[in-house]
Design a protein around this motif. Structure first.
Motif, PDB file in Angstrom:
ATOM      1  N   PHE A  60      -3.740  10.881 -13.373  1.00 53.60           N
ATOM      2  CA  PHE A  60      -4.835  11.039 -12.425  1.00 53.60           C
ATOM      3  C   PHE A  60      -4.307  11.803 -11.210  1.00 53.60           C
ATOM      4  N   ASN A  61      -5.093  12.836 -10.754  1.00 55.69           N
ATOM      5  CA  ASN A  61      -4.665  13.709  -9.652  1.00 55.69           C
ATOM      6  C   ASN A  61      -5.196  13.170  -8.339  1.00 55.69           C
ATOM      7  N   LEU A  62      -4.320  12.556  -7.543  1.00 56.43           N
ATOM      8  CA  LEU A  62      -4.708  12.014  -6.247  1.00 56.43           C
ATOM      9  C   LEU A  62      -4.841  13.098  -5.190  1.00 56.43           C
ATOM     10  N   ASN A  63      -4.241  14.271  -5.441  1.00 52.37           N
ATOM     11  CA  ASN A  63      -4.374  15.370  -4.484  1.00 52.37           C
ATOM     12  C   ASN A  63      -5.815  15.862  -4.441  1.00 52.37           C
ATOM     13  N   GLN A  64      -6.413  15.889  -5.605  1.00 55.36           N
ATOM     14  CA  GLN A  64      -7.797  16.359  -5.691  1.00 55.36           C
ATOM     15  C   GLN A  64      -8.804  15.239  -5.413  1.00 55.36           C
ATOM     16  N   ASN A  65      -8.335  13.974  -5.477  1.00 57.30           N
ATOM     17  CA  ASN A  65      -9.240  12.822  -5.258  1.00 57.30           C
ATOM     18  C   ASN A  65      -8.583  11.847  -4.282  1.00 57.30           C
ATOM     19  N   PRO A  66      -8.400  12.275  -3.000  1.00 55.86           N
ATOM     20  CA  PRO A  66      -7.669  11.450  -2.047  1.00 55.86           C
ATOM     21  C   PRO A  66      -8.335  10.117  -1.724  1.00 55.86           C
ATOM     22  N   TYR A  67      -9.635   9.978  -2.009  1.00 53.57           N
ATOM     23  CA  TYR A  67     -10.325   8.742  -1.677  1.00 53.57           C
ATOM     24  C   TYR A  67     -10.589   7.870  -2.908  1.00 53.57           C
ATOM     25  N   ALA A  68      -9.938   8.195  -4.008  1.00 58.18           N
ATOM     26  CA  ALA A  68     -10.122   7.393  -5.225  1.00 58.18           C
ATOM     27  C   ALA A  68      -9.499   6.024  -5.040  1.00 58.18           C
ATOM     28  N   LYS A  69     -10.056   5.048  -5.705  1.00 59.40           N
ATOM     29  CA  LYS A  69      -9.537   3.690  -5.676  1.00 59.40           C
ATOM     30  C   LYS A  69      -8.582   3.523  -6.852  1.00 59.40           C
ATOM     31  N   LYS A 105       6.975  -5.056  -9.882  1.00 61.77           N
ATOM     32  CA  LYS A 105       7.436  -5.882 -10.987  1.00 61.77           C
ATOM     33  C   LYS A 105       6.730  -7.236 -10.927  1.00 61.77           C
ATOM     34  N   GLY A 106       6.155  -7.648 -12.054  1.00 61.55           N
ATOM     35  CA  GLY A 106       5.491  -8.956 -12.117  1.00 61.55           C
ATOM     36  C   GLY A 106       4.134  -8.934 -11.431  1.00 61.55           C
ATOM     37  N   ASN A 107       3.884 -10.021 -10.678  1.00 56.45           N
ATOM     38  CA  ASN A 107       2.585 -10.175 -10.028  1.00 56.45           C
ATOM     39  C   ASN A 107       2.558  -9.458  -8.678  1.00 56.45           C
ATOM     40  N   ILE A 108       2.761  -8.143  -8.724  1.00 58.03           N
ATOM     41  CA  ILE A 108       2.722  -7.300  -7.526  1.00 58.03           C
ATOM     42  C   ILE A 108       1.859  -6.087  -7.847  1.00 58.03           C
ATOM     43  N   ILE A 109       1.038  -5.675  -6.875  1.00 60.05           N
ATOM     44  CA  ILE A 109       0.256  -4.447  -7.016  1.00 60.05           C
ATOM     45  C   ILE A 109       0.477  -3.589  -5.784  1.00 60.05           C
ATOM     46  N   ASP A 110       0.180  -2.302  -5.932  1.00 65.50           N
ATOM     47  CA  ASP A 110       0.298  -1.360  -4.826  1.00 65.50           C
ATOM     48  C   ASP A 110      -1.016  -0.597  -4.759  1.00 65.50           C
ATOM     49  N   VAL A 111      -1.769  -0.759  -3.639  1.00 65.96           N
ATOM     50  CA  VAL A 111      -3.068  -0.089  -3.522  1.00 65.96           C
ATOM     51  C   VAL A 111      -2.875   1.277  -2.886  1.00 65.96           C
ATOM     52  N   TYR A 112      -3.636   2.261  -3.351  1.00 58.76           N
ATOM     53  CA  TYR A 112      -3.527   3.622  -2.805  1.00 58.76           C
ATOM     54  C   TYR A 112      -4.532   3.788  -1.678  1.00 58.76           C
ATOM     55  N   LEU A 113      -4.085   4.303  -0.511  1.00 55.57           N
ATOM     56  CA  LEU A 113      -4.933   4.576   0.638  1.00 55.57           C
ATOM     57  C   LEU A 113      -4.754   6.032   1.032  1.00 55.57           C
ATOM     58  N   ALA A 169       0.846  -1.195   0.000  1.00 52.75           N
ATOM     59  CA  ALA A 169       0.000   0.000   0.000  1.00 52.75           C
ATOM     60  C   ALA A 169       0.885   1.250   0.000  1.00 52.75           C
ATOM     61  N   TYR A 170       0.381   2.323  -0.601  1.00 49.69           N
ATOM     62  CA  TYR A 170       1.103   3.607  -0.573  1.00 49.69           C
ATOM     63  C   TYR A 170       0.114   4.733  -0.388  1.00 49.69           C
ATOM     64  N   THR A 171       0.600   5.940  -0.036  1.00 45.81           N
ATOM     65  CA  THR A 171      -0.242   7.105   0.218  1.00 45.81           C
ATOM     66  C   THR A 171       0.570   8.345  -0.092  1.00 45.81           C
ATOM     67  N   GLY A 172      -0.010   9.535   0.136  1.00 39.91           N
ATOM     68  CA  GLY A 172       0.737  10.788  -0.056  1.00 39.91           C
ATOM     69  C   GLY A 172       0.307  11.615  -1.227  1.00 39.91           C
ATOM     70  N   GLY A 173      -0.691  11.217  -2.001  1.00 33.69           N
ATOM     71  CA  GLY A 173      -1.167  12.031  -3.109  1.00 33.69           C
ATOM     72  C   GLY A 173      -0.245  11.982  -4.302  1.00 33.69           C
ATOM     73  N   GLY A 174      -0.325  13.074  -5.140  1.00 35.28           N
ATOM     74  CA  GLY A 174       0.504  13.140  -6.327  1.00 35.28           C
ATOM     75  C   GLY A 174      -0.291  12.874  -7.589  1.00 35.28           C
ATOM     76  N   ILE A 175       0.412  12.762  -8.699  1.00 37.22           N
ATOM     77  CA  ILE A 175      -0.174  12.509 -10.013  1.00 37.22           C
ATOM     78  C   ILE A 175       0.269  11.122 -10.450  1.00 37.22           C
ATOM     79  N   THR A 176      -0.657  10.308 -10.870  1.00 39.11           N
ATOM     80  CA  THR A 176      -0.330   8.941 -11.276  1.00 39.11           C
ATOM     81  C   THR A 176       0.314   8.925 -12.651  1.00 39.11           C
ATOM     82  N   ALA A 177       0.767   7.730 -13.060  1.00 33.41           N
ATOM     83  CA  ALA A 177       1.416   7.566 -14.355  1.00 33.41           C
ATOM     84  C   ALA A 177       0.491   7.897 -15.509  1.00 33.41           C
ATOM     85  N   THR A 178      -0.828   7.742 -15.285  1.00 34.98           N
ATOM     86  CA  THR A 178      -1.797   8.053 -16.353  1.00 34.98           C
ATOM     87  C   THR A 178      -2.323   9.478 -16.237  1.00 34.98           C
TER      88      THR A 178
END
Length: 394
Positions: A325-334, A367-375, A314-323
């Protein structure tokens, strides 16, 4: 006999009175003459060359009086009244003889008559100004004498540069050597002087002294160690192993150092001593061929409806995603970060325990079969931790 006696007695009384009358008359005439002479004399107050006296004279003029007194008058002498002044009772007469002196100012020689008493009075009369730096052959308080030589050497400005320090001085010195001596400047054996010490100085002279010093200076320096490489067939090519750690040596060197005005102009090594020997560094260098590299793992993107088990963080802290998407403006986005080689960006993914999310981000460790969920908070991300979850990709 009686007659004779009578005759003698009658003659003697007649002759003696005649002699007395003659003597008395002569004395009277003499006294009268002296009386007339002294009556005709005038009392005069006379000062001759500083000595005062009162005399009586029958001279009719000052000129006659000086002759009578044996004064050898010179036209340059001082006389307070004209020579033809008549002698009158109470006349005050002052006479001072002039002396011929020679005045030499910086080689310009003139002869002058003067009635001054001292040298300083004479120079004042001649309008000669003598400063404290000027040089005279006599003292200012000396009495003026006939034939006296008064020599004045006028001081002039010169410049002395001693060891780089410039000083302006006034001097009457004739040569550079005299100039240095008068100013208390002592030369060391190696010092250089320009111009030479025999050179005559003038107002434009600039004397430069280069202070030269010679000394022996000892310095220590490190001697770098050498590296010795030896082949090692047990090590792969491109690898190495230090067998012996190298150490720098220490060398002590004596230098002959010459400085000019404090600046080093030459530094010559004259002796050296090894304080510590250097130790070579021994390195084993691998010669074993490297094994062929393993092929990089290949991934095939999963298709729609694929279910799989992945490792999640899991990760947090806002920012802009690779695509974008603005997490600063949408802190509760999945949002989840994925490896695009496995899960294409933009995919909709259901994550066990997290819910539906968009694959919108990437990460260096994903890398590979790993994901990181945003909280949205740090505490939630810590609580999520690292776990295996079931996901479904749509």
């Amino acid at each position: 006999m009686f007659k004779n006696l009578s005759s003698n007695n009658s003659v003697s009384p007649r002759r003696k009175p005649k002699r007395k009358v003659f003597v008395i008359a002569a004395v009277c005439i003499l006294l009268t003459t002296f009386s007339m002479y002294f009556t005709s004399m005038e009392a005069v107050a006379v000062e001759i060359d500083g000595t005062q006296q009162s005399i009586k004279t029958t001279a009719s003029t000052v000129s006659e009086l000086l002759v009578d007194m044996g004064v050898d008058y010179n036209e340059h002498d001082y006389l307070n009244v004209p020579l033809d002044t008549e002698i009158t009772k109470g006349l005050e007469l002052e006479w001072k003889p002039a002396h011929l002196v020679t005045l030499d100012i910086d080689g310009n020689v003139v002869e002058e008559w003067t009635t001054a008493d001292t040298v300083v009075e004479f120079l004042k009369d001649e309008e000669v100004i003598v400063s404290v730096d000027d040089k005279m052959n006599v003292d200012g308080s000396d009495k003026i004498k006939e034939g006296m030589l008064i020599s004045v050497d006028k001081a002039f400005p010169v410049t002395i540069v001693d060891g780089g320090v410039e000083t302006a001085v006034t001097t009457t010195a004739m040569t550079v050597a005299d100039l240095l001596s008068v100013n208390g400047i002592v030369l060391n054996p190696l010092d250089r002087v320009t111009p030479s010490i025999e050179t005559e100085v003038a107002a434009t002279t600039r004397v430069e002294i280069v202070r030269v010093a010679q000394s022996t200076v000892t310095e220590t320096t490190e001697v770098p160690f050498t590296v010795v490489e030896q082949p090692d067939p047990t090590l792969e090519k491109g690898t190495s192993n230090v067998v012996t750690v190298g150490e720098n040596g220490v060398l002590s060197i004596d230098y002959d150092v010459i400085t000019e005005n404090g600046n080093v102009v030459s530094k010559t090594p004259i002796n050296q001593t090894t304080v510590k020997e250097s130790v070579s560094q021994v390195v084993n260098v691998g010669t074993k061929p490297k094994p062929a590299p393993k092929p990089a793992p290949s991934f095939t993107p999963v298709g729609s409806g694929t279910k799989m088990t992945v490792e999640s963080t899991a990760y947090t802290g806002g920012g802009i995603t690779a695509t974008g998407f603005n997490l600063n403006q949408n802190p509760y986005a999945k949002v989840i970060a994925v490896d695009p080689r496995v899960i294409p960006l933009g995919s909709k993914v259901y994550v066990e325990g997290y819910g539906y999310a968009i694959a919108s981000d990437t990460g260096g460790a994903i890398k590979g079969n790993i994901i990181d969920v945003y909280l949205p908070t740090q505490s939630e991300a810590v609580e999520w931790g690292r776990r295996d979850v079931q996901i479904t990709v749509y």
